[in-house]
Design a protein around this motif. Sequence first.
Motif: not given
Length: 384
Positions: A141-142, A145, A149
């Motif tokens: 998940d990170t 993201r 970004e």
Amino acid sequence: MADHLPPLREPDLPRTAKVRPTALRTGWTTGACAAAAAKAALTALVTGVPAVEVEIGLPAGRRVRFPVARCDLDAVVRPAQAEAVVVKDAGDDPDVTHGAELTATVAWCEVPGLALEGGPGVGTVTKPGLGLPVGGPAINDTPRRMIGEAVGEVVDVATVGVRVVISVPGGEIMARRTTNRRLGILGGISILGTTGIVRPFSTASWRASVVQAVRVTAAQGERTVVLCTGGRTERAARTLLPTLPEVCFVEVGDFTGAAVTAAVADGLTGVVFVGMAGKLAKLAAGVLMTHYTRSKVDLSLLGAVTAEAGGNERLVAAVSTANTGRHAYELWEAAGLLGAAGDLLCHRVRAVLRRFAGDAVAVDVALVDFAGSRVVASSGRWVA
């Protein structure tokens, strides 16, 4: 509860953890490198100029620059695409992916948004319990993201469609030296990281830094230390105990035993341990140094907890053969048993830590969800 108490064990560190007594150099996660490669490739696609260096933001807000090992633009193919490579530097951590070439291939697509895919060398998820869709790429998940970004700093994906394929040449060979296959991640490595930074968790110097952090807490006149396994659990712990100052929160990684020993030695009177299901399962089994090379999640223990919480035979069997500690957590949650089973698990960990620490400190334990957003179970009281 006494019948459940296992022998206490604090396994020795891996051999590579003993050879350097001084502070070691941090490095970058595969997720951070993948995000940097994606931004470099997309920048080249937009500007027509190959990138030689790229800057991205890490989850905590820090911005860092990465050298780009290779950046190629192919305007002949349709749609045009660009490819960039960022070589992973793991610092002084004995990481099997050190030197890996995190490669991002970027092209435009018709539908607005970010389409993120895994290419050669990135594993495919084949079992539940990892928090990722079965059949999809093993990009956590990170990192997802971070990639989103990084791409968003170049174009507005609300109006433009971008396809990003992350690949790792030789990733399938690297994965043979990991636990990926046992977890059901096949064909390559996982793209990991919750902070973007690789700290040498498996080193003696990291253990020393944990002990030092506990000592700093005591030196500030605080009486309670909150032991967290990582960044997500620390966020949950701070929400849970908002009146405690920052110095009270210590990321222990795998070194829970060392942290508790330091707390006792420095005269602290309270220890709160906040963790996720896998770490709690290891601690409940009496393992105080939880490095993955020295311990595994005891699924039979989680099965016993399930039975004690009132789970039926089918659920007990499913938990006892779960793929991961997270998978067991998800089975509890689906059966409506997360609170009861989680509380029992926390009580078992509390009993182990109290026995390890002796009577000098009060101990409490909390189980948090895998986003680090909420406490889902606890041993029932707080020393803070």
